[in-house]
Design a protein around this motif. Structure first.
Motif, PDB file in Angstrom:
ATOM      1  N   CYS A  72     107.087 -14.536  26.640  1.00  0.00           N
ATOM      2  CA  CYS A  72     106.656 -15.216  27.864  1.00  0.00           C
ATOM      3  C   CYS A  72     105.748 -14.268  28.663  1.00  0.00           C
ATOM      4  O   CYS A  72     106.109 -13.113  28.902  1.00  0.00           O
ATOM      5  CB  CYS A  72     107.910 -15.586  28.655  1.00  0.00           C
ATOM      6  N   CYS A 106     111.359 -14.963  33.039  1.00  0.00           N
ATOM      7  CA  CYS A 106     110.245 -15.880  32.824  1.00  0.00           C
ATOM      8  C   CYS A 106     110.255 -16.946  33.918  1.00  0.00           C
ATOM      9  O   CYS A 106     111.158 -17.792  33.975  1.00  0.00           O
ATOM     10  CB  CYS A 106     110.385 -16.527  31.448  1.00  0.00           C
ATOM     11  N   TYR A 113     115.842 -24.793  29.563  1.00  0.00           N
ATOM     12  CA  TYR A 113     115.534 -23.513  30.203  1.00  0.00           C
ATOM     13  C   TYR A 113     116.855 -22.832  30.559  1.00  0.00           C
ATOM     14  O   TYR A 113     117.582 -23.287  31.436  1.00  0.00           O
ATOM     15  CB  TYR A 113     114.694 -23.772  31.455  1.00  0.00           C
ATOM     16  N   ASP A 114     117.208 -21.790  29.809  1.00  0.00           N
ATOM     17  CA  ASP A 114     118.438 -21.017  29.964  1.00  0.00           C
ATOM     18  C   ASP A 114     119.672 -21.809  29.510  1.00  0.00           C
ATOM     19  O   ASP A 114     119.647 -23.033  29.417  1.00  0.00           O
ATOM     20  CB  ASP A 114     118.605 -20.497  31.385  1.00  0.00           C
ATOM     21  N   SER A 158     114.986 -17.190  30.055  1.00  0.00           N
ATOM     22  CA  SER A 158     114.245 -16.423  31.059  1.00  0.00           C
ATOM     23  C   SER A 158     114.386 -14.918  30.842  1.00  0.00           C
ATOM     24  O   SER A 158     113.401 -14.189  30.900  1.00  0.00           O
ATOM     25  CB  SER A 158     114.704 -16.807  32.466  1.00  0.00           C
ATOM     26  N   VAL A 195     113.675 -22.126  26.340  1.00  0.00           N
ATOM     27  CA  VAL A 195     113.132 -21.029  27.140  1.00  0.00           C
ATOM     28  C   VAL A 195     114.305 -20.212  27.677  1.00  0.00           C
ATOM     29  O   VAL A 195     115.161 -20.746  28.387  1.00  0.00           O
ATOM     30  CB  VAL A 195     112.275 -21.559  28.308  1.00  0.00           C
ATOM     31  N   SER A 218     110.705 -16.536  25.450  1.00  0.00           N
ATOM     32  CA  SER A 218     111.505 -15.663  26.297  1.00  0.00           C
ATOM     33  C   SER A 218     110.699 -14.441  26.699  1.00  0.00           C
ATOM     34  O   SER A 218     109.730 -14.069  26.023  1.00  0.00           O
ATOM     35  CB  SER A 218     112.785 -15.227  25.566  1.00  0.00           C
ATOM     36  N   LEU A 255     108.758 -20.204  35.499  1.00  0.00           N
ATOM     37  CA  LEU A 255     108.075 -21.360  34.923  1.00  0.00           C
ATOM     38  C   LEU A 255     107.814 -22.401  36.002  1.00  0.00           C
ATOM     39  O   LEU A 255     108.707 -22.744  36.778  1.00  0.00           O
ATOM     40  CB  LEU A 255     108.951 -21.967  33.820  1.00  0.00           C
TER      41      LEU A 255
END
Length: 747
Positions: free
Chosen positions: A570, A600, A500-501, A535, A533, A559, A602
């Motif tokens: 997303c 995004c 994530y990122d 964001s 992912v 994304s 999560l």
């Protein structure tokens, strides 16, 4: 004498493992003990203690000035230029000896490094400059893999870093003899294809070498040849010895030492050359005194003299690699009267492998073969031709150009061969974390079998290998990586992972993919990402997206911003299961333009605990999230936060702890037990803001810039959380790591 020197070396080297920096109270107690040992003639223990005391006093003396940097980040400084290292068209690194800090004299004129993201005039070494800078204690990322930034800086003698804000005044000195000599050499190699490599080989100026070329040298194991090191100094010293033999033994020693000193001066007395020069000086002095000492004693004397001259040398990877390489050569001469070149290279490759894996987390499988081919070419042809070209450059530009042309022609063939190999083979192999201890155990197993009296080690070493190979269950883990001012979160189970990122990417090529993310993935043995992912499109979150996609396969990309046609957008309401975890997208309502409030958000749940990754959303998105909670049937959420889908056990705070986020209503709805702020060390925005930290007062909080990467894993029905800077030696610790303490739990 040998054992006393060894004890001093061990005592000094123990500073690498100290859990905290001892205070003067400890020093007084150790000094009293040293007096008792001297009275009792316990010389070995005394020398061991003296090594500890030497490092303790030196480290305190060299680091105490860092207390002046805690109150603020912007400072007016006056400093003397040691060197400039161009990193790009408008990016220069300055190495400076600090004279004054905010008008106050600083002792002992510490070495600092500044990044200048602007064009600067020529700054000859020795120039005095007055600057407005941001300055902070030496710092580096703290992840379970990747380069140890603090140790790397301390190994170069650098105790603080920062950025140049404004140039106030420059008092230039006339160009020194080295700069004039470099100018003559540059005129002679002007237009040659390998001019940047010639500058690195002869003057220790590596600024013109591209990242791609460094990758080739690393993968081929030839970095030690390109960067001026002990090998170059030794080669120059040998050349001087041969020439000096015409004048007898003492003449050879003087010429050898003169050549080595001159070459070190040409290289700007860089740390590596300075250490090699000291080793040559120790050897020369012993030869001058006609001391017929065994090689291991000379080795020990050189080690001790270097510790006395430069205590920070112990924190340099080059120091340990060079001394261990010499020790292995001494071992080879002990095992065989005349070991062959191939046998020596094999011994060096295997003997240095555990240390190389520990320091660089990878290996170059073809290094043995390529060194056997390249070393004669460099030592007999390329380097001597280049050095002779440097010597004659002030006398004849045409003759120097011819010599440089021959050296450059040889480098052309070397680079062509490396490019050809790299196009067909992977030269550098990142390795998983278990390989370093496994390689060390295998070497111990071999040594136990071969060395007399070592058979008794076979059983415990074999048992350790068996236990290491025994399969064990793999729990899920989440890591909030230390990526400076940015965000990267890695969720793993076994060899499966979701990222994530991706953190930020900076001018000059430094980026968080190479510095943090990819090393951690390699350490964990993750070769494929099940999902990436992103964001939103801000650089501190998406800066390394392309680098990650190019480095390893990614099964799907998610994304809030449509980077490509294959990007899955997303949107609130999406859910999926992965390795026993449930992932739910809580925001955005619809994909946007990639701004902060489009991030995004999560939520990850294992059935017992929930973790919320909140990107960079700000108060507008937070209020809308609360409104959606109420509209979707969670009216009692504010009265009973546990009934809210926003209620989470752990929260990665929105926007790194900015005051534009973490509104009181959002904080109350999430009601986290644990909060992680992904923010850089002493960052200019002062994230996380004090008022935001106060809003999460009921939760346990961490800041990645202070505490390093945060590891989260299931512990029964709860979470177990460990900060990277809670463990390791003193220089990796959180807080004022440079401040001596009496007890381990002091601040």
């Amino acid at each position: 004498m040998d054992l006393r020197l060894l004890c001093f070396a061990l005592g000094a080297s123990s500073s690498l493992l100290w859990p905290w920096l001892p205070s003067l109270a400890w020093g007084g107690a150790l000094l009293a003990l040293a007096i008792l040992l001297a009275c009792g003639r316990c010389w070995r223990l005394l020398f061991l203690l003296l090594g500890v005391l030497w490092m303790q006093l030196n480290l305190q003396y060299r680091l105490v000035w860092l207390d002046s940097l805690e109150a603020q980040t912007t400072h007016m400084i006056t400093a003397r230029v040691q060197s400039t290292e161009p990193q790009g068209e408008k990016f220069v690194r300055l190495l400076l000896h600090l004279d004054t800090l905010d008008g106050q004299a600083v002792t002992p004129n510490p070495l600092i490094r500044l990044n200048a993201y602007q064009a600067l005039p020529s700054l000859p070494a020795g120039s005095t400059i007055t600057l407005v800078t941001s300055l902070k204690p030496a710092h580096g990322l703290a992840n379970e893999a990747g380069m140890d930034g603090r140790r790397l800086l301390l190994g170069r003698g650098i105790t603080a870093t920062g950025n140049l804000r404004r140039v106030v005044a420059i008092d230039e000195v006339p160009m020194g003899w080295r700069e004039r000599w470099l100018g003559e050499a540059e005129a002679a190699w002007l237009g040659l294809s390998q001019a940047p490599l010639l500058a690195a080989l002869t003057f220790g100026e590596p600024g013109g070498i591209t990242d791609a070329q460094w990758e080739l040298f690393r993968g081929s194991g030839l970095t030690h040849i390109i960067a001026i090191s002990g090998q170059h100094i030794a080669l120059v010293a040998v050349l001087g010895w041969w020439l000096g033999r015409l004048f007898g033994l003492r003449g050879a020693i003087l010429v050898s030492l003169l050549f080595a000193a001159t070459y070190s001066a040409l290289a700007g007395f860089a740390v590596a050359t300075e250490r090699a020069l000291i080793m040559v000086a120790v050897w020369s002095l012993l030869r001058w005194r006609k001391r017929d000492w065994p090689s291991h004693r000379v080795w020990l004397w050189a080690f001790v003299v270097l510790c006395l001259w430069d205590p920070f040398a112990l924190y340099s990877a080059g120091f340990w690699l060079s001394f261990l390489a010499v020790a292995l050569l001494l071992l080879a001469s002990h095992l065989a009267a005349k070991p062959g070149l191939v046998r020596l290279q094999i011994l060096l490759l295997l003997g240095l492998l555990p240390l190389q894996l520990l320091l660089f987390e990878g290996m170059a499988p073809l290094a043995l073969l390529l060194n056997l081919l390249a070393l004669p070419l460099f030592c007999i042809g390329i380097i001597p031709l280049a050095l002779i070209g440097v010597l004659v450059a002030p006398l004849s530009t045409a003759l120097a150009h011819g010599l440089f042309w021959l050296s450059s022609w040889g480098l052309d063939w070397v680079m062509w061969g490396l490019d050809l190999l790299a196009s067909h083979l992977q030269l550098w192999w990142p390795v998983p974390g278990w390989l370093m201890p496994a390689s060390l155990l295998l070497i111990l197993l071999w040594g136990s079998w071969r060395l007399q009296g070592g058979r008794y080690l076979l059983l415990p070493v074999g048992a350790s290998l068996l236990l290491a190979a025994w399969p064990a269950p793999s729990p899920w883990q989440l890591r909030v990586l230390d990526v400076g001012q940015g965000l990267a979160v890695l969720i793993t189970r076994g060899e499966r992972g979701i990222l994530y990122d991706t953190g930020d990417r900076y001018p000059g090529g430094y980026n968080m993919a190479d510095a943090a993310i990819l090393p951690v993935l390699n350490r964990l043995g993750i070769r494929v990402l099940d999902a990436l992912v992103i964001s939103h499109k801000d650089k501190d979150h998406a800066g390394n997206r392309r680098a990650i996609l190019q480095a390893l396969p990614v099964r799907r990309e998610i994304s809030s911003f449509p980077f490509t046609r294959d990007t899955q957008l997303c949107k609130r309401g999406q859910q999926w299961r992965w390795q026993g975890l449930v992932f739910a997208v809580l925001w955005p309502e619809r994909p946007g333009a990639g701004h902060n409030n489009d991030g995004c958000v999560l939520q990850i749940s294992d059935g017992h605990s929930r973790i919320l990754l909140s990107a960079d959303i700000e108060k507008e998105a937070e209020r809308r999230l609360l409104a959606l909670e109420k509209a979707e049937g969670h009216e009692g959420a504010l009265a009973n936060p546990l009934s809210s889908t926003l209620a989470n056990t752990l929260l990665v705070s929105p926007h790194h702890g900015s005051r534009t986020s973490s509104t009181p209503g959002f904080v109350a709805a999430v009601n986290p037990q644990f909060v992680v702020h992904s923010a850089g060390f002493m960052n200019q925005w002062q994230f996380p803001r004090p008022e935001v930290v106060a809003r999460y007062a009921g939760a346990q909080q961490w800041v990645t810039g202070q505490d390093g990467a945060i590891l989260v894993e299931a512990d029964g029905a709860g979470l177990r959380i460990l900060a990277e800077r809670e463990r390791g030696p003193w220089y990796r610790r959180a807080g004022a790591w440079w401040r001596p303490v009496f007890w381990r739990d002091e601040p």
